[in-house]
Design a protein around this motif. Sequence first.
Motif, PDB file in Angstrom:
ATOM      1  N   ARG A  67       0.849  -1.187   0.000  1.00  0.00           N
ATOM      2  CA  ARG A  67       0.000   0.000   0.000  1.00  0.00           C
ATOM      3  C   ARG A  67       0.886   1.239   0.000  1.00  0.00           C
ATOM      4  O   ARG A  67       1.841   1.335   0.760  1.00  0.00           O
ATOM      5  CB  ARG A  67      -0.855  -0.013   1.266  1.00  0.00           C
ATOM      6  N   GLN A  68       0.602   2.156  -0.865  1.00  0.00           N
ATOM      7  CA  GLN A  68       1.433   3.354  -0.955  1.00  0.00           C
ATOM      8  C   GLN A  68       1.010   4.363   0.088  1.00  0.00           C
ATOM      9  O   GLN A  68      -0.180   4.531   0.370  1.00  0.00           O
ATOM     10  CB  GLN A  68       1.316   3.979  -2.341  1.00  0.00           C
ATOM     11  N   ARG A  69       2.010   5.011   0.641  1.00  0.00           N
ATOM     12  CA  ARG A  69       1.742   6.033   1.654  1.00  0.00           C
ATOM     13  C   ARG A  69       1.410   7.354   0.976  1.00  0.00           C
ATOM     14  O   ARG A  69       1.834   7.628  -0.134  1.00  0.00           O
ATOM     15  CB  ARG A  69       2.969   6.251   2.523  1.00  0.00           C
ATOM     16  N   SER A  70       0.708   8.152   1.699  1.00  0.00           N
ATOM     17  CA  SER A  70       0.437   9.492   1.175  1.00  0.00           C
ATOM     18  C   SER A  70       1.697  10.327   1.345  1.00  0.00           C
ATOM     19  O   SER A  70       2.490  10.097   2.254  1.00  0.00           O
ATOM     20  CB  SER A  70      -0.737  10.127   1.929  1.00  0.00           C
ATOM     21  N   PRO A  71       1.918  11.281   0.472  1.00  0.00           N
ATOM     22  CA  PRO A  71       3.151  12.079   0.563  1.00  0.00           C
ATOM     23  C   PRO A  71       3.183  12.895   1.849  1.00  0.00           C
ATOM     24  O   PRO A  71       2.144  13.234   2.419  1.00  0.00           O
ATOM     25  CB  PRO A  71       3.091  12.975  -0.667  1.00  0.00           C
ATOM     26  N   ARG A  72       4.392  13.197   2.296  1.00  0.00           N
ATOM     27  CA  ARG A  72       4.552  14.003   3.503  1.00  0.00           C
ATOM     28  C   ARG A  72       3.998  15.403   3.276  1.00  0.00           C
ATOM     29  O   ARG A  72       4.106  15.952   2.183  1.00  0.00           O
ATOM     30  CB  ARG A  72       6.032  14.169   3.847  1.00  0.00           C
ATOM     31  N   PRO A  73       3.451  15.974   4.306  1.00  0.00           N
ATOM     32  CA  PRO A  73       2.973  17.356   4.144  1.00  0.00           C
ATOM     33  C   PRO A  73       4.177  18.292   4.004  1.00  0.00           C
ATOM     34  O   PRO A  73       5.193  18.119   4.663  1.00  0.00           O
ATOM     35  CB  PRO A  73       2.197  17.634   5.432  1.00  0.00           C
TER      36      PRO A  73
END
Length: 150
Positions: free
Chosen positions: A26-32
């Motif tokens: 599962r791909q993580r959401s990009p860092r803010p």
Amino acid sequence: MADESNAAPVAAPVADAEVKAPTAKRQRSPRPQKAASEPAQSKTPAAKRRGYSEQEKSEKLRLIETQVGEGGTLKDAIKSAGISEQTYYHWKAAAKPAEPKGTNSTKPVPAGDELADLVQLEEENQRLRKRLAEKLRAENAELRKRLGLD
């Protein structure tokens, strides 16, 4: 005596059809992103780099020299000028006129005396070389004698 950890019955091999295919991670959401308007600040603010003109440099060097001449310590004079010791020594070295390497700051010796000194040094050098060669020949002969090579 049987090992208790191996006492369980062995399971039959699983058929190929029942094996699960590996699932994609599962791909993580990009860092803010950090706010661009406020730069990261350290606890102690770093000193700003400031360029000094040649006139300002020479004035600060003169100020330091006068303070040291009046009996103050070099370290205190540098600190009162508002520069680091490293900067002081860097400026001082740059302010000196460049001297060619190998020149002595003592008074020059007349050319005749220099030539006589050079001839004397060359004679001494030859004498020492001959003495060293004789000593090495003697040690070499003694070593060959010990080893039975002669």
